[in-house]
Design a protein around this motif. Sequence first.
Motif, PDB file in Angstrom:
ATOM      1  N   ASP A   1       0.830  -1.210   0.000  1.00 17.62           N
ATOM      2  CA  ASP A   1       0.000   0.000   0.000  1.00 17.62           C
ATOM      3  C   ASP A   1       0.870   1.268   0.000  1.00 17.62           C
ATOM      4  O   ASP A   1       0.650   2.190   0.791  1.00 17.62           O
ATOM      5  CB  ASP A   1      -0.946  -0.008   1.210  1.00 17.62           C
ATOM      6  CG  ASP A   1      -2.061   1.026   1.065  1.00 17.62           C
ATOM      7  OD1 ASP A   1      -2.449   1.319  -0.078  1.00 17.62           O
ATOM      8  OD2 ASP A   1      -2.510   1.561   2.100  1.00 17.62           O
ATOM      9  N   VAL A   2       1.863   1.289  -0.894  1.00 17.44           N
ATOM     10  CA  VAL A   2       2.788   2.424  -0.984  1.00 17.44           C
ATOM     11  C   VAL A   2       2.338   3.361  -2.104  1.00 17.44           C
ATOM     12  O   VAL A   2       2.169   2.936  -3.254  1.00 17.44           O
ATOM     13  CB  VAL A   2       4.228   1.942  -1.275  1.00 17.44           C
ATOM     14  CG1 VAL A   2       5.161   3.127  -1.500  1.00 17.44           C
ATOM     15  CG2 VAL A   2       4.727   1.069  -0.127  1.00 17.44           C
ATOM     16  N   ASN A   3       2.135   4.617  -1.751  1.00 19.52           N
ATOM     17  CA  ASN A   3       1.746   5.607  -2.754  1.00 19.52           C
ATOM     18  C   ASN A   3       2.902   5.895  -3.712  1.00 19.52           C
ATOM     19  O   ASN A   3       4.066   5.901  -3.309  1.00 19.52           O
ATOM     20  CB  ASN A   3       1.306   6.908  -2.084  1.00 19.52           C
ATOM     21  CG  ASN A   3      -0.008   6.773  -1.354  1.00 19.52           C
ATOM     22  OD1 ASN A   3      -0.850   5.958  -1.731  1.00 19.52           O
ATOM     23  ND2 ASN A   3      -0.196   7.561  -0.311  1.00 19.52           N
ATOM     24  N   MET A   4       2.545   6.166  -4.950  1.00 14.43           N
ATOM     25  CA  MET A   4       3.551   6.553  -5.933  1.00 14.43           C
ATOM     26  C   MET A   4       4.080   7.950  -5.605  1.00 14.43           C
ATOM     27  O   MET A   4       3.339   8.811  -5.123  1.00 14.43           O
ATOM     28  CB  MET A   4       2.927   6.560  -7.332  1.00 14.43           C
ATOM     29  CG  MET A   4       3.942   6.753  -8.451  1.00 14.43           C
ATOM     30  SD  MET A   4       4.981   5.299  -8.688  1.00 14.43           S
ATOM     31  CE  MET A   4       3.805   4.215  -9.516  1.00 14.43           C
ATOM     32  N   THR A   5       5.370   8.174  -5.855  1.00  9.64           N
ATOM     33  CA  THR A   5       5.967   9.514  -5.744  1.00  9.64           C
ATOM     34  C   THR A   5       6.691   9.819  -7.057  1.00  9.64           C
ATOM     35  O   THR A   5       7.021   8.895  -7.810  1.00  9.64           O
ATOM     36  CB  THR A   5       6.986   9.597  -4.590  1.00  9.64           C
ATOM     37  OG1 THR A   5       8.183   8.900  -4.979  1.00  9.64           O
ATOM     38  CG2 THR A   5       6.430   9.010  -3.298  1.00  9.64           C
ATOM     39  N   PRO A   6       6.972  11.093  -7.328  1.00 14.96           N
ATOM     40  CA  PRO A   6       7.682  11.441  -8.562  1.00 14.96           C
ATOM     41  C   PRO A   6       9.104  10.873  -8.629  1.00 14.96           C
ATOM     42  O   PRO A   6       9.721  10.888  -9.696  1.00 14.96           O
ATOM     43  CB  PRO A   6       7.705  12.978  -8.535  1.00 14.96           C
ATOM     44  CG  PRO A   6       6.558  13.361  -7.665  1.00 14.96           C
ATOM     45  CD  PRO A   6       6.493  12.297  -6.614  1.00 14.96           C
ATOM     46  N   ASP A   7       9.625  10.402  -7.489  1.00 15.48           N
ATOM     47  CA  ASP A   7      10.996   9.881  -7.451  1.00 15.48           C
ATOM     48  C   ASP A   7      11.096   8.387  -7.765  1.00 15.48           C
ATOM     49  O   ASP A   7      12.202   7.844  -7.836  1.00 15.48           O
ATOM     50  CB  ASP A   7      11.609  10.120  -6.060  1.00 15.48           C
ATOM     51  CG  ASP A   7      11.733  11.595  -5.732  1.00 15.48           C
ATOM     52  OD1 ASP A   7      12.129  12.365  -6.626  1.00 15.48           O
ATOM     53  OD2 ASP A   7      11.429  11.987  -4.590  1.00 15.48           O
ATOM     54  N   HIS A   8       9.985   7.714  -7.941  1.00 13.95           N
ATOM     55  CA  HIS A   8      10.031   6.267  -8.138  1.00 13.95           C
ATOM     56  C   HIS A   8      10.716   5.885  -9.455  1.00 13.95           C
ATOM     57  O   HIS A   8      10.669   6.619 -10.442  1.00 13.95           O
ATOM     58  CB  HIS A   8       8.624   5.662  -8.062  1.00 13.95           C
ATOM     59  CG  HIS A   8       8.250   5.243  -6.678  1.00 13.95           C
ATOM     60  ND1 HIS A   8       7.409   5.972  -5.863  1.00 13.95           N
ATOM     61  CD2 HIS A   8       8.629   4.162  -5.939  1.00 13.95           C
ATOM     62  CE1 HIS A   8       7.275   5.351  -4.693  1.00 13.95           C
ATOM     63  NE2 HIS A   8       8.013   4.257  -4.716  1.00 13.95           N
ATOM     64  N   VAL A   9      11.349   4.710  -9.420  1.00 13.64           N
ATOM     65  CA  VAL A   9      12.114   4.188 -10.559  1.00 13.64           C
ATOM     66  C   VAL A   9      11.235   3.221 -11.355  1.00 13.64           C
ATOM     67  O   VAL A   9      10.642   2.307 -10.796  1.00 13.64           O
ATOM     68  CB  VAL A   9      13.385   3.449 -10.071  1.00 13.64           C
ATOM     69  CG1 VAL A   9      14.160   2.866 -11.246  1.00 13.64           C
ATOM     70  CG2 VAL A   9      14.272   4.385  -9.252  1.00 13.64           C
ATOM     71  N   PHE A  10      11.193   3.426 -12.668  1.00 11.84           N
ATOM     72  CA  PHE A  10      10.383   2.602 -13.567  1.00 11.84           C
ATOM     73  C   PHE A  10      11.253   1.898 -14.599  1.00 11.84           C
ATOM     74  O   PHE A  10      12.293   2.418 -15.016  1.00 11.84           O
ATOM     75  CB  PHE A  10       9.393   3.489 -14.356  1.00 11.84           C
ATOM     76  CG  PHE A  10       8.296   4.092 -13.538  1.00 11.84           C
ATOM     77  CD1 PHE A  10       7.008   3.589 -13.584  1.00 11.84           C
ATOM     78  CD2 PHE A  10       8.548   5.200 -12.735  1.00 11.84           C
ATOM     79  CE1 PHE A  10       5.995   4.159 -12.843  1.00 11.84           C
ATOM     80  CE2 PHE A  10       7.534   5.778 -11.987  1.00 11.84           C
ATOM     81  CZ  PHE A  10       6.251   5.253 -12.036  1.00 11.84           C
ATOM     82  N   GLN A  11      10.790   0.750 -15.052  1.00 12.19           N
ATOM     83  CA  GLN A  11      11.365   0.166 -16.262  1.00 12.19           C
ATOM     84  C   GLN A  11      10.838   0.977 -17.440  1.00 12.19           C
ATOM     85  O   GLN A  11       9.637   1.254 -17.523  1.00 12.19           O
ATOM     86  CB  GLN A  11      10.968  -1.299 -16.389  1.00 12.19           C
ATOM     87  CG  GLN A  11      11.651  -2.195 -15.366  1.00 12.19           C
ATOM     88  CD  GLN A  11      11.160  -3.624 -15.432  1.00 12.19           C
ATOM     89  OE1 GLN A  11      10.897  -4.146 -16.505  1.00 12.19           O
ATOM     90  NE2 GLN A  11      11.025  -4.261 -14.281  1.00 12.19           N
ATOM     91  N   ILE A  12      11.730   1.374 -18.350  1.00  9.01           N
ATOM     92  CA  ILE A  12      11.321   2.268 -19.437  1.00  9.01           C
ATOM     93  C   ILE A  12      11.168   1.554 -20.781  1.00  9.01           C
ATOM     94  O   ILE A  12      10.857   2.190 -21.787  1.00  9.01           O
ATOM     95  CB  ILE A  12      12.286   3.468 -19.573  1.00  9.01           C
ATOM     96  CG1 ILE A  12      13.703   3.014 -19.953  1.00  9.01           C
ATOM     97  CG2 ILE A  12      12.280   4.304 -18.295  1.00  9.01           C
ATOM     98  CD1 ILE A  12      14.638   4.168 -20.300  1.00  9.01           C
ATOM     99  N   GLY A  13      11.375   0.232 -20.807  1.00 10.50           N
ATOM    100  CA  GLY A  13      11.146  -0.520 -22.033  1.00 10.50           C
ATOM    101  C   GLY A  13      11.939   0.026 -23.211  1.00 10.50           C
ATOM    102  O   GLY A  13      13.137   0.298 -23.117  1.00 10.50           O
ATOM    103  N   SER A  14      11.256   0.237 -24.320  1.00 12.16           N
ATOM    104  CA  SER A  14      11.935   0.601 -25.570  1.00 12.16           C
ATOM    105  C   SER A  14      12.486   2.022 -25.612  1.00 12.16           C
ATOM    106  O   SER A  14      13.172   2.385 -26.582  1.00 12.16           O
ATOM    107  CB  SER A  14      11.007   0.376 -26.762  1.00 12.16           C
ATOM    108  OG  SER A  14      10.947  -0.993 -27.066  1.00 12.16           O
TER     109      SER A  14
END
Length: 367
Positions: free
Chosen positions: A73-86
């Motif tokens: 139950d962790v809210n998203m923040t602008p600092d989160h790391v994402f997989q960016i795919g292509s």
Amino acid sequence: MNTNKLIAAILLLFFFGQRTEAQIHSKNYEKKIDSLILTGFGNKGEPGGVFMISRKGKTVYRKAFGKANLELDVNMTPDHVFQIGSMTKQFTAVAILMLEQQGKLKVTDPVSQYIKEYPGGDKISIHHLLTHTSGIKDFTKMKSLSTIAQKEMKPEAMVDFFKNEPVDFAPGEKFDYNNSGYVILGYIIELVSGDTYEHFIKKNIFDKAGMAHSYYASDRKVIPGRAYGYHQKEHGFVNKTVISFSVPFSSGSLMSTADDMLKWQKALNQNILLNPEETQKAYQKYTLNSGEEFTYGYGWHLKDINGIPDREHGGSIFGFKSMGVYIPSEDIYVTGFSNCDCHSPTEITRNIAKATLDEVRTTVKKP
């Protein structure tokens, strides 16, 4: 007017100018951007995303939506790391141009110069790989992909996986988006540099651009601020399918944050990574053998928004989707990330770029 008064007047004009620029993005503009995003990311209890807008290198909008982790139950923040795919393809293309700038290869070189046994490699150039015009079979369309999806694959083994497949067309005859070409490019980067793709990108791009929160993806490493990826099924959300990142490799295995992607764009604009001549190669349109022009450079789609040229690219990998749009004439950069492949940021990001372009041009025209 004495000197002191003149200086005060100039300073007043300067600060008024600065304030006007800052006020381009009004409250109404912010509400409009919010409403565009909430059409696809409005449920706070679901996986969400991050959207960021910059203008002339300054961040003017930066917000997170939904959850980064459902189980905790962790809210998203602008600092989160994402997989960016292509969106990884931008980095692979620039790495190739960096090696060309160093005199270690040429984009006109045939594949066979680096991979001796590659079938038809004497007719396929690095340029064909960069522009998706090689005709090589895209490994993501092969039925046998499931047999290797979770295996740790060396770059050479990945190339071997698809190299003997029948080609779809002769090099330069068509544009057909192709992940295999970018896997070969990653392998060439390793062969020419004597380094791993992962380390080459970190040392020569991430470190130079100050991208401290960007990585070659891993499900085993502890990555601070990682957003977890999800699929949506009929009964609800499930954790993303596990794959070996050595399979998408240099076609789609990088991770980043919205802030780091802005650093990437700035590094490109400021020629920190490439000289202007090499940079321009990434951003120009090319032609097929027939002379017909197509709208892809090296790692970027070259399109337009309301007739204004832009550079853009999206990404999709299990559990994640991404999109980036850059409008050079106004130095507007918009990124959108999602941690569920059920929520696409593609059209939302383009619509945000359009709204920002309209806002900037309307405000500039005002007396």
